[in-house]
Design an enzyme around this catalytic site. Structure first.
Site, short mmCIF file in Angstrom:
data_model
loop_
_atom_site.label_atom_id
_atom_site.label_comp_id
_atom_site.label_asym_id
_atom_site.label_seq_id
_atom_site.Cartn_x
_atom_site.Cartn_y
_atom_site.Cartn_z
N VAL A 22 -7.93 67.18 -22.16
CA VAL A 22 -7.16 66.33 -23.06
C VAL A 22 -7.69 66.42 -24.48
O VAL A 22 -6.95 66.70 -25.43
CB VAL A 22 -7.20 64.86 -22.58
CG1 VAL A 22 -6.55 63.94 -23.61
CG2 VAL A 22 -6.50 64.73 -21.24
N ASP A 40 -18.91 66.69 -27.80
CA ASP A 40 -19.04 66.56 -26.35
C ASP A 40 -20.52 66.61 -25.99
O ASP A 40 -21.28 67.37 -26.61
CB ASP A 40 -18.29 67.68 -25.63
CG ASP A 40 -18.00 67.35 -24.17
OD1 ASP A 40 -16.83 67.08 -23.84
OD2 ASP A 40 -18.95 67.36 -23.37
N THR A 90 -11.78 59.00 -17.07
CA THR A 90 -11.99 57.68 -16.45
C THR A 90 -11.76 57.83 -14.95
O THR A 90 -10.66 57.58 -14.45
CB THR A 90 -11.03 56.63 -17.05
OG1 THR A 90 -9.73 57.20 -17.18
CG2 THR A 90 -11.52 56.16 -18.40
N THR A 125 -7.43 56.79 -19.90
CA THR A 125 -6.62 55.89 -19.09
C THR A 125 -7.46 54.74 -18.54
O THR A 125 -8.47 54.97 -17.88
CB THR A 125 -5.98 56.64 -17.92
OG1 THR A 125 -5.21 57.72 -18.45
CG2 THR A 125 -5.08 55.73 -17.11
N CYS A 265 -5.15 61.95 -13.02
CA CYS A 265 -4.18 60.92 -13.41
C CYS A 265 -3.52 60.23 -12.23
O CYS A 265 -3.85 59.11 -11.88
CB CYS A 265 -3.10 61.53 -14.33
SG CYS A 265 -3.69 61.88 -16.00
N ARG A 336 -10.74 68.88 -10.59
CA ARG A 336 -11.07 67.47 -10.45
C ARG A 336 -10.16 66.76 -9.45
O ARG A 336 -8.95 66.86 -9.51
CB ARG A 336 -10.98 66.75 -11.80
CG ARG A 336 -12.10 67.09 -12.76
CD ARG A 336 -11.89 66.40 -14.09
NE ARG A 336 -10.66 66.86 -14.74
CZ ARG A 336 -10.15 66.31 -15.84
NH1 ARG A 336 -10.73 65.26 -16.38
NH2 ARG A 336 -9.05 66.81 -16.38
#
Length: 439
Positions: A22, A40, A90, A125, A265, A336
């Site tokens: 993202v 990062d 998240t 999120t 997500c 992920r």
């Protein structure tokens, strides 16, 4: 506030904290318009970006080589920026509760380097209330500054779809929100620099936070419905995709399909929403039911593999099962929260150690996250069962001859093909005599 003008005149800079699937595309997009610092904590990742290598494949190596983003793992560089975008993951904990440590850690880092007149926008999120109730206090504590007086905060949920070259950052409407009218206008103007589709101004930060978790929860529930149908149709001996094809002839069909629901997500966000709802005394009746169905699909597919191996007269413990694909979605290296791992775990319970092939996935990520050692295509031979788990183009374009080379020498009716994503030509496969099953 005149931060927008200072940004376009390059008197001030934007920082993007978290350079994954993202954050990195956002940083590169803004760098075409303003000065950008890309931060990062992962020094290895920063090293790759500085070397012109894009491990996410979202922008591509050439895009990374050409960008003017100042990639760094030195948090003090954030002091040079006035507009901060937080794009850290998240995830959820083992007990399915939200893991806010990445967003809390990012808030602390920004807080230590925050200067007066700054705006901090969260894209990660979260459930409604996290930005104002959790993040702002951390920013204030670490910076010694007062929110609303010395700096302002907003929320703009990410809508990037990893691996999707059609629905890109620039052509997806961006939800934006701010703590007050002034911050909302500034944040809107900044995002309009790169979002060609325009922005939608949410009435509050909580509304923007809720919109993100709800849009993914809605997809999760719809896919769960199709997965439940697939399990029932399997017992009925009906091909689910034939049913969907017939149903989709109606103008208002939603065109959802069964499948493994993973990623950062859809497989995660519903738990954020449910968590906050339960804190307020409401126990989810629909969302959690959908989550349970989708979380169980890996085991369902694995059981189908075992059933078809038995029908094909294979000794289960001795069967050589090859799984094609471990990423959470097609044509994307992101592993992920991949539900393919659930297929592997279930097969392990039957004494099967499957071979996994994925030309898109990062070898190191697969090993670290799931303990899976990826095997190259040319190393695969003598398979009893091929499981097409992810619809990478490399798999979709395989010919019957290429598929057959992966099997051991035996009659085709003893060769099992499990097509989770229904990417193969079903009639051609069945006509050739293979034992074929699809979700």
């Amino acid at each position: 506030m005149t931060l927008f003008n200072d940004l376009i005149n390059k008197k001030e800079k934007i920082s993007v904290v978290g350079l994954g699937y993202v954050g990195m595309p956002i940083a590169v997009a803004f760098a075409r318009k303003v000065d950008v610092i890309g931060f990062d904590l992962n020094k290895m990742k920063i090293g790759l970006y500085k070397s012109g290598i894009d491990p996410t494949n979202e922008v591509g190596n050439e895009g990374i080589k050409q960008t003017t983003v100042d990639f760094t793992s030195d948090e003090t560089k954030l002091q040079e920026a006035k507009f901060h975008i937080v794009a850290v993951p998240t995830p959820i904990n083992a007990d399915k509760t939200p893991d806010l440590s990445p967003v809390e850690g990012a808030s602390a880092i920004i807080g230590r380097n925050l200067t007066k007149g700054s705006i901090v926008v969260y894209e990660s999120t979260v459930y409604p209330g996290v930005t104002e109730d959790i993040c702002i206090p951390i920013l204030e504590k670490e910076s010694g500054l007062k929110c609303g007086v010395d700096f302002k905060v907003g929320y703009s949920p990410e809508r990037i779809n990893p691996g999707d070259k059609v629905h890109r950052l620039e052509n997806i409407i961006k939800i934006v929100s701010g703590m007050d009218d002034e911050s909302l206008e500034e944040i809107s103007k900044v995002y309009e620099l790169v979002i060609e589709a325009g922005v939608h101004k949410a009435s509050s930060i909580k509304v923007a936070e809720a919109a993100k978790v709800v849009e993914n929860s809605q997809r999760d529930i719809n896919i769960a419905f199709m997965n439940e149908l697939a399990m029932v149709f399997d017992r009925m001996g009906i091909d689910t995709n034939d049913v969907i094809e017939a149903m989709n002839t109606k103008w208002n069909a939603l065109k959802f399909y069964p499948g493994l629901v993973g990623g950062h997500c859809i497989g995660v966000d519903p738990y954020y929403f449910v968590y906050e709802a339960e804190k307020l005394g409401y126990h989810s009746q629909i969302i959690l039911s959908g989550r349970k169905i989708n979380d169980d699909m890996g085991a369902f597919v694995a059981d189908a593999i075992i059933k078809n191996l038995i029908i094909a007269n294979k000794i289960v413990k001795q069967a050589k099962v090859v799984i094609l694909g471990i990423t959470f979605k097609e044509n994307c290296p992101d592993t992920r929260n991949s539900k393919v791992s659930d297929i592997i775990k279930r097969l392990n319970e039957y004494g099967i150690e499957p071979i996994v092939v994925d030309p898109q996935a990062n070898i190191l990520d697969a090993k670290q996250e799931y303990g899976v050692k990826l095997v190259a295509f040319d190393e695969v031979e003598n398979a009893d069962c091929l499981v097409f788990a992810v619809s990478h183009d490399e798999f979709k374009n395989m010919t019957i001859e290429e598929i057959d080379k992966l099997f051991k020498e035996c009659p085709n009716e003893e060769k099992v093909i499990v097509d989770v994503k229904s990417i193969l030509n079903k009639s051609e496969i069945k006509k050739s005599g293979y034992k074929y099953w699809s979700l």
